[in-house]
Motif scaffolding. Structure first.
Motif, PDB file in Angstrom:
ATOM      1  N   HIS A  10      -7.476  -1.081   3.402  1.00  0.00           N
ATOM      2  CA  HIS A  10      -7.431  -0.281   2.179  1.00  0.00           C
ATOM      3  C   HIS A  10      -6.018   0.254   1.904  1.00  0.00           C
ATOM      4  N   HIS A  14      -3.190  -0.336  -1.455  1.00  0.00           N
ATOM      5  CA  HIS A  14      -2.242   0.547  -2.160  1.00  0.00           C
ATOM      6  C   HIS A  14      -0.865  -0.101  -2.251  1.00  0.00           C
ATOM      7  N   CYS A 111      -6.779   8.892  -4.751  1.00  0.00           N
ATOM      8  CA  CYS A 111      -7.710   8.091  -3.953  1.00  0.00           C
ATOM      9  C   CYS A 111      -8.540   8.989  -3.043  1.00  0.00           C
ATOM     10  N   GLY A 113     -10.301   7.345  -0.510  1.00  0.00           N
ATOM     11  CA  GLY A 113     -10.617   6.450   0.603  1.00  0.00           C
ATOM     12  C   GLY A 113      -9.898   6.798   1.892  1.00  0.00           C
ATOM     13  N   HIS A 115      -7.247   6.082   4.966  1.00  0.00           N
ATOM     14  CA  HIS A 115      -5.937   5.434   5.087  1.00  0.00           C
ATOM     15  C   HIS A 115      -5.408   5.541   6.508  1.00  0.00           C
TER      16      HIS A 115
HETATM   17 ZN   LIG Z   1      -6.732   4.807  -0.945  1.00  0.00          ZN
END
Ligand SMILES: [Zn+2]
Length: 146
Positions: A10, A14, A111, A113, A115
């Motif tokens: 992920h 980016h 975001c 998510g 990382h």
């Molecule tokens: Zn992200």
């Protein structure tokens, strides 16, 4: 929410998005399928990329990984975030404070998510194939873990 994404893959998404913008003036992917073993990102783009361009893209992403940039988060009020970022992909229930994920000074993106802590954790990036159909450029990629 869907299951947790792989942080390495992920985070690479980016970097790849920023690289597409810098090299080809392309917007961030409008759709992504991120999995641990292999992933793909779809971009609205008018043509396919040449072998040389794909190699340059791969080199750009690997340069960011090798630079071992720190990944940091910060928070912006949603109205401030809207002035800086395209929040089109943000879920409706995102709240009043938006989390911005920064990869060194290379990329900043809202975001939620997971990382990596720094890009050196990602390993090396390889584009396995790219195709172009109906105005959509699809890039498929893998990582070789460190
Ligand atoms: Zn992200």
């Amino acid at each position: 929410m869907k299951k947790q994404m792989d942080p390495c893959m992920h985070s690479t998404e980016h970097i790849l998005n920023q690289a597409m913008g810098r090299l080809f003036d392309c917007d961030r992917c409008f759709s992504a399928h991120i999995e641990r073993k292999k992933s793909k990102c779809d971009y609205r783009f008018g043509r396919s990329l040449t072998v040389e361009e794909l190699a340059a893209l791969e080199k750009e992403v690997n340069g960011v990984i090798e630079a071992d940039l720190p990944v940091a988060e910060s928070f912006l009020a949603i109205d401030d975030a809207r002035e800086v970022f395209n929040l089109g992909r943000l879920p409706d229930d995102a709240g009043e404070r938006i989390r911005i994920v920064s990869i060194g000074d290379y990329d900043h993106c809202p975001c939620i998510g997971p990382h990596v802590a720094s890009t050196g954790e990602i390993g090396s990036f390889r584009i396995t194939s790219a195709s172009h159909e109906d105005g959509v450029l699809r890039i498929r990629f893998k990582l070789k873990r460190p």
